[in-house]
Scaffold this active site. Structure first.
Site, PDB file in Angstrom:
ATOM      1  N   HIS A  97      -1.225   0.093  -9.726  1.00 38.90           N
ATOM      2  CA  HIS A  97      -1.726  -0.789  -8.864  1.00 38.90           C
ATOM      3  C   HIS A  97      -2.284  -2.068  -9.476  1.00 38.90           C
ATOM      4  O   HIS A  97      -3.491  -2.317  -9.750  1.00 38.90           O
ATOM      5  CB  HIS A  97      -2.757  -0.219  -8.061  1.00 38.90           C
ATOM      6  CG  HIS A  97      -3.237  -0.855  -6.736  1.00 38.90           C
ATOM      7  ND1 HIS A  97      -3.715  -0.139  -5.733  1.00 38.90           N
ATOM      8  CD2 HIS A  97      -2.945  -2.227  -6.385  1.00 38.90           C
ATOM      9  CE1 HIS A  97      -3.739  -1.030  -4.751  1.00 38.90           C
ATOM     10  NE2 HIS A  97      -3.612  -2.389  -5.034  1.00 38.90           N
TER      11      HIS A  97
ATOM     12  N   GLU B 147      -3.141   7.437  -4.326  1.00 38.75           N
ATOM     13  CA  GLU B 147      -3.783   6.754  -5.628  1.00 38.75           C
ATOM     14  C   GLU B 147      -5.251   7.388  -5.749  1.00 38.75           C
ATOM     15  O   GLU B 147      -6.034   7.553  -4.645  1.00 38.75           O
ATOM     16  CB  GLU B 147      -4.026   5.242  -5.269  1.00 38.75           C
ATOM     17  CG  GLU B 147      -2.932   4.603  -5.649  1.00 38.75           C
ATOM     18  CD  GLU B 147      -3.087   2.941  -5.450  1.00 38.75           C
ATOM     19  OE1 GLU B 147      -2.343   2.560  -4.792  1.00 38.75           O
ATOM     20  OE2 GLU B 147      -4.111   2.576  -5.723  1.00 38.75           O
TER      21      GLU B 147
ATOM     22  N   ARG C  39       0.709  -1.028  -0.166  1.00 31.51           N
ATOM     23  CA  ARG C  39       0.009   0.182  -0.079  1.00 31.51           C
ATOM     24  C   ARG C  39       0.911   1.247  -0.105  1.00 31.51           C
ATOM     25  O   ARG C  39       1.769   1.292   0.810  1.00 31.51           O
ATOM     26  CB  ARG C  39      -0.848   0.044   1.388  1.00 31.51           C
ATOM     27  CG  ARG C  39      -2.009  -0.827   1.160  1.00 31.51           C
ATOM     28  CD  ARG C  39      -3.089  -0.265   0.121  1.00 31.51           C
ATOM     29  NE  ARG C  39      -4.443  -1.322   0.088  1.00 31.51           N
ATOM     30  CZ  ARG C  39      -4.418  -2.425  -0.673  1.00 31.51           C
ATOM     31  NH1 ARG C  39      -3.326  -2.664  -1.364  1.00 31.51           N
ATOM     32  NH2 ARG C  39      -5.547  -3.283  -0.937  1.00 31.51           N
TER      33      ARG C  39
END
Ligand code: GLV
Length: 325
Positions: A287, A269, A240
């Site tokens: 991602h 993000e 993350r």
């Protein structure tokens, strides 16, 4: 008795719907755009089960909007930092995630980033795509080999272990840091050496982040840690974004404090720190850890299985541990 309402807050593969349609009345977000908070709240009102994507925030406002009949939040992701699990537990809502089914796909991306960063593949691709003149040369765009080099894995869960297996096949040696050592049989199989974070940071040639994100791991890698890494080392993050202090990373990449980074996840993000875009020594991908057709179908199927089990009063296959409340 009326069929339970099941809400799905994002587009998921068809495989997820087979079980859901048998179990209740399904209302599903039908666009590839991420719904707004209000759109999510409207969709979940009156639902007994909700399948959420990692872009769906599950907090008190979400739980209020859903109502007291809500029984389960089934995240279609292994990471669950988008869910306030304690708030769910206080209301008796079971939370589940999708570990296991995305382990191999995510480890593949982590290994790909190890190779891309150490071999400068992003930079090379940009040369060709920008029509920059180039010529094979003895000293042209040299990277560093990984054979015999140390991979330091931060977080030796399923994905960390799957990455270690791949890295071993490439000739790397494995060090890891974790809340506690893994079973001796796994250490032996992976030839993995348990060590403190500081030792791992100072001695690894590539550091890979594979731990979950939580308040404890927020900015686990910041200026101090980057400063401890070798100037020839690379950082890979497929976990993350906020585990790494992105501003500090930009600084470390700019000043040559570390040699490169391969990132699949970002602090805010889908926004990417503008400084990263300017770093030739950063490989940036959007991602994609679990982004294979097979994996996404398996994730959707597992999330549906979790939700339907809870609706039926049966233990779900992959519950998220309930925090002490
Ligand atoms: C992807 O990032 C996941 O947590 O499943």
């Amino acid at each position: 008795m009326a069929a339970p309402r099941i809400a799905v807050t994002g587009r998921i593969p068809d495989a997820g719907f087979e079980l859901l349609h048998e179990a209740g009345d399904v209302v599903a977000w039908d666009s590839l755009d991420v719904p707004t908070v209000n759109e999510v709240h409207e969709m979940v009102a009156g639902a007994e089960a909700v399948l959420t994507l990692l872009t769906t925030k599950v907090d008190d406002a979400f739980l209020d909007a859903a109502g007291p009949q809500l029984k389960v939040v089934a995240n279609v992701a292994v990471g669950y930092n988008n869910i306030d699990v304690a708030a769910c537990a206080r209301r008796g809502v079971v939370c589940t995630n999708t570990p296991g089914v995305l382990t191999e796909a995510t480890a593949d991306i982590a290994m790909a980033l190890v190779l891309m960063s150490t071999r400068r593949l992003g930079e090379g691709e940009r040369v060709i795509r920008s029509n920059t003149p180039w010529q094979w040369g003895m000293f042209y765009m040299l990277g560093s080999g990984i054979q015999g080099r140390r991979l330091g894995i931060v977080g030796m869960g399923d994905i960390g272990q799957a990455l270690a297996r791949r890295a071993r096949a490439f000739g790397m040696t494995i060090a890891y840091s974790n809340r506690k050592p893994v079973a001796p049989s796994i250490e032996t199989e992976l030839g993995a050496e348990f060590m403190s974070m500081d030792e791992l940071l100072t001695t690894s040639d590539v550091v890979s982040i594979n731990c979950p994100y939580s308040p404890t791991t927020h900015h686990l890698i910041s200026s101090r840690e980057l400063g401890m890494m070798k100037s020839s080392a690379h950082l890979v993050n497929t976990a993350r974004g906020p585990i790494v202090d992105e501003a500090a990373l930009v600084e470390a990449l700019r000043t040559g404090e570390i040699a490169g980074a391969g990132l699949d996840v970002f602090e805010a993000e889908p926004t990417v720190h503008p400084g990263l875009l300017e770093c030739e020594n950063a490989v940036l991908v959007p991602h994609l850890g679990s982004a294979t057709v097979e994996t996404r179908s398996a994730m959707a199927r597992l999330a549906a299985h979790n939700a339907v089990n809870v609706l039926n009063g049966v233990e779900p296959p992959t519950p998220i541990p309930v925090p002490a409340i």
